[in-house]
Design an enzyme around this catalytic site. Structure first.
Site, mmCIF file in Angstrom:
data_model
loop_
_atom_site.group_PDB
_atom_site.id
_atom_site.type_symbol
_atom_site.label_atom_id
_atom_site.label_comp_id
_atom_site.label_asym_id
_atom_site.label_seq_id
_atom_site.Cartn_x
_atom_site.Cartn_y
_atom_site.Cartn_z
ATOM 1 N N ILE C 11 0.825 -1.216 0.000
ATOM 2 C CA ILE C 11 0.000 0.000 0.000
ATOM 3 C C ILE C 11 0.854 1.259 0.000
ATOM 4 C CG2 ILE C 11 -1.612 1.344 1.390
ATOM 5 C CD1 ILE C 11 -2.864 -1.264 2.330
ATOM 6 N N ASN C 31 9.431 -7.568 -5.207
ATOM 7 C CA ASN C 31 8.362 -7.760 -4.219
ATOM 8 C C ASN C 31 8.229 -9.261 -3.986
ATOM 9 O OD1 ASN C 31 6.202 -6.377 -2.640
ATOM 10 N ND2 ASN C 31 4.906 -7.858 -3.731
ATOM 11 N N ARG C 32 7.892 -9.626 -2.725
ATOM 12 C CA ARG C 32 7.776 -11.050 -2.394
ATOM 13 C C ARG C 32 6.831 -11.751 -3.385
ATOM 14 N NH1 ARG C 32 9.684 -13.932 1.371
ATOM 15 N NH2 ARG C 32 10.545 -12.009 2.224
ATOM 16 N N ASN C 33 5.663 -11.133 -3.565
ATOM 17 C CA ASN C 33 4.744 -11.628 -4.594
ATOM 18 C C ASN C 33 5.051 -10.851 -5.869
ATOM 19 O OD1 ASN C 33 2.695 -12.065 -6.360
ATOM 20 N ND2 ASN C 33 1.030 -11.529 -4.954
ATOM 21 N N GLU C 73 13.555 -10.254 7.801
ATOM 22 C CA GLU C 73 13.607 -11.350 6.839
ATOM 23 C C GLU C 73 14.257 -10.887 5.535
ATOM 24 O OE1 GLU C 73 13.160 -14.432 6.851
ATOM 25 O OE2 GLU C 73 13.166 -14.854 4.694
ATOM 26 N N THR C 96 8.348 0.973 9.198
ATOM 27 C CA THR C 96 8.188 1.372 10.593
ATOM 28 C C THR C 96 8.617 0.215 11.472
ATOM 29 O OG1 THR C 96 6.415 2.937 10.185
ATOM 30 C CG2 THR C 96 6.520 1.970 12.375
ATOM 31 N N LYS C 171 9.351 8.769 15.768
ATOM 32 C CA LYS C 171 7.998 8.304 15.420
ATOM 33 C C LYS C 171 7.198 7.959 16.664
ATOM 34 C CE LYS C 171 5.623 6.368 12.168
ATOM 35 N NZ LYS C 171 5.088 5.448 11.164
ATOM 36 N N HIS C 236 -2.271 -0.745 16.938
ATOM 37 C CA HIS C 236 -0.933 -0.220 16.677
ATOM 38 C C HIS C 236 -0.675 1.046 17.496
ATOM 39 C CE1 HIS C 236 -0.611 -2.484 12.574
ATOM 40 N NE2 HIS C 236 -0.603 -3.270 13.622
ATOM 41 N N LYS C 239 0.059 -0.061 20.938
ATOM 42 C CA LYS C 239 1.428 -0.597 21.017
ATOM 43 C C LYS C 239 2.444 0.542 21.091
ATOM 44 C CE LYS C 239 3.689 -1.450 17.525
ATOM 45 N NZ LYS C 239 3.985 -1.740 16.133
#
Lengths: 286, 286, 286, 286
Positions: C11, C31-33, C73, C96, C171, C236, C239
């Site tokens: 996004i 991109n992974r996909n 990863e 982030t 942030k 979020h 958190k």
């Protein structure tokens, strides 16, 4: 022998007056609804028809009334205390009232030539019956001394705290601590239950250690059972927290903990627990 | 007869091991600094040269170590518990550690064929000496039963709370309540003093009523005197409040009161009171 | 001409990479996909088959990944950033992530001979599309300078905040303020409505005065409508409040307001609003 | 043409009356200290010798007084508003007063046959001079309509909020939000500084994003410089927070955030910052 008057024979006042009579004092009683005088008369008390009559006849008159409005009415109203007090006779208001009410009554009694003590109590119905109240007196020191034998029949502990108003303030401070202890216990029980601890075991641990106290024992059972039969109504506890926070405001004393507890009690009040026992604050903590 | 090992002879462990010896148990001790073994040996204990040796020789080994790092080192380190445990022998860690440390130690002991209990205590030096600790055990039920006679010599109360981790969690919940009670007392004393009440009288009133508890009595004297000799360091109380609030976070349990108390303790820590008794939170409340 | 790589076309990353291509930069995407690469290739980007390949081929590689796990990863995994970085080439992680993740990635990239910047952004989907993000960069100063033209295409504001970790901390501080502003607005709307004020008028008054801000305007409409379509999920925000309070704990900085807001967000999370927009904290304030 | 009276020519009232005169209205002024009338008379205003005289002579009389005591004195005192009002003429009190004062004045004016609006403003000296106040009117709807042209000369925004009292309540709600925003900014700046972030950069980030607002810009500079020249005194902000929390109490609306901010402002007041700008709450947050 010192003669005593007693105004207000409700849940608290009835057993207190009875304790005075049983202890051998000469007691004259009055109650707004005169029917409540009968049991006291049966025990040996005299009956009078107005606060004024009681105050005029007795060396020391004690009052135990429902709230500040009743305390003011009995003092300032028609045939009230002010119409009978004077000549150095004593008036002791043991009702739970704010410091402004106490101060106003004290000033009026003194202006009429009477002596005045405020003497709110810590303890409810059972200690009133057992004569084990804690008496938080403030005001005229000589009256405090003169009333010593009567206080000994009513309570297990009696302190003179200073000028009129200090009794009310001491009660507020004590209740503020109590409100915070209640939310501490409630949060602990909620957290414990959430992580799979047994509530009964948590109470057992608390009761075995340095924090052991009768209130945790009594209120803890309410939290376990989920029933909150009213001993001290939640709305009154919240009112006392509010008053304590406001007192701190006037004195420049920040009270983060008490203010936070106050908001939790407000939430409980708004959620419909105003008339349950103040332990029901648990309902909005869990 | 069941033989006992004891690892760690500090302020808590020393008197605890002595209580076991005096109660007639066969006890083998070990301490990182071996000099501390002498008094125990004088009482009749044997001495071993490593945790592994103790665990290999004794039916049940008890540990009382300073902190999670020490607990891990004694278990996982060279010549540690894991090198001696097995064959169904028991290991009971009575140190105060977090639930992750307990769980890690428990899993390793079990994997080696040992049985494991965590058993943190409530109570400090004096109850350790008097054998009146409160023991918060969790883990292997059969080991809990087997160690019953030893627990009886160490504490006045012993509870089995469930799976490994529940002992640590119970301690956290109890300390969270204690931290809030301390700020409640501190705010009450601060407000009372600000409105001219006598601190000693406030403590007297509290001690006569339903909130009476040994902690208020002890910490109250600290608040009156303005001296805070360390019984439980403020920084540790603040850490426990933080951990309790975080536990609530993981479980979705809001804790407005505990979070507020935590911030007050943080303020006290930042103001230089970290190593004083946790009653010194009063310094930033008054 | 400096060549750019771009890892992660979700996004946020999709429109950001598109802005770079449209601004005329030479961009290689991964991109992974891989299906998500097609629109970028249609715009003129090259496509590579792994992060390692991108980092080996491009002067500067930018990543915009979903969370700390994905960031780790892509960096440390097979065919990851570390296998292609080196020779002074740059890696800029705009995801982030917490400061520990940033620091770990930065250290590994540097150890391989690469240069590293963390550069989290303030702003969501719309500013990503419009190229009006706020870029909070920290780390290698020369890379910050070299990437200036690319940052200019992605954001309207770009700051260098110091060492790696300071971007993440900035942030956190900004979101902590935002969480408190949200509870302030929520409490105000709740109180206003309770005393019969019109919510729309309250927003109008706020919008006309010194507190006027786009967030009150946007979230205010949510409070009025009672619908909370997710822009930034409540869980979020909670958190971030928790992390900010913990950061304050480590630094000895008490945060009474943030801790209180955190508890209110926790209550909202526990009440089932975790995945709604963080404005839904209103549900437990009203 | 509608004729206007204006009572009170202080820091706010002086420029407001001047704006009316400059806009071409027929204005009669009065001030307790008549010397302050001279500049207005120089601009073209008439001068009267009492509030009663102004109210008797003008269609609509506006008052801008220092505090509730002054507002009551000018209304109820000798030669006050009540002695001149009547016949459907209008009285608009733009002073900042509590809802009880507003309601008392409104009832008295109405009983004399006058029409009444309370109309406190949001905005201080500069907007008063620029005619860009926000006017929070409540009360008589027809008077609100009739006074429209005058309000247009005084403010950039004018709302009718309902019955008398709603103006005062709206101001309280707005200030309650403002107090919380101030503590949020203060905590953010304190935390940021503690972790080594630059305060100016933090303000820059805030100013570039969705939370950008003039208040953060203005107060932020105060926090950076450490000087707090008084625009709105801290003690007044704390009073408004207290009143808002009490309003919530009466309405059963818990306000954890506002109560917490209130305690922080109390702490700042007690620490000697009562007369500085309310941004000085930062002093007890850092």
């Amino acid at each position: 022998m010192t003669t005593y008057g007693f105004l207000g024979l409700g849940i608290m006042g009835g057993p207190m007056a009875a304790n005075l009579v049983r202890a051998g004092f000469d007691v004259t009683v009055w109650n707004r609804n005169p029917a409540k005088c009968a049991p006291l008369v049966a025990l040996g008390a005299r009956q009078a028809s107005s606060p004024a009559e009681v105050c005029a006849a007795c060396d020391i008159t004690i009052a135990m009334l429902a709230d500040p409005a009743a305390a003011r009415e009995v003092c300032f109203g028609a045939n009230g205390v002010l119409e009978g007090i004077g000549g150095g006779r004593g008036y002791i208001d043991m009702s739970t009232v704010d410091d402004e009410t106490s101060t106003a009554i004290g000033a009026a009694v003194t202006a009429r030539g009477g002596r005045f003590l405020e003497a709110p109590v810590s303890g409810t119905k059972k200690p009133a019956e057992d004569g084990t109240l804690i008496i938080l007196a403030a005001g005229d020191q000589s009256l405090f001394t003169d009333a010593g034998p009567a206080f000994a029949a009513l309570g297990k502990k009696c302190l003179h705290l200073g000028e009129v108003g200090q009794g009310a303030r001491m009660k507020l401070v004590v209740n503020m601590i109590m409100g915070q202890m209640m939310t501490a216990l409630g949060e602990g029980m909620a957290l414990g239950r959430n992580c799979g601890l047994d509530g009964g075991q948590l109470l057992e641990v608390l009761d075995a250690g340095a924090m052991a106290n009768p209130m945790f024992k009594g209120k803890g059972q309410m939290l376990l059972s989920g029933e909150f039969p009213t001993s001290f109504p939640l709305k009154h506890m919240q009112k006392d927290l509010r008053l304590a926070v406001e007192l701190g405001d006037r004195l420049g004393q920040p009270l983060h903990g008490a203010a936070t507890a106050n908001e939790s009690f407000k939430r409980a009040r708004a959620a419909g627990h105003a008339d349950e026992d103040f332990a029901a604050v648990f309902r909005v903590l869990e």
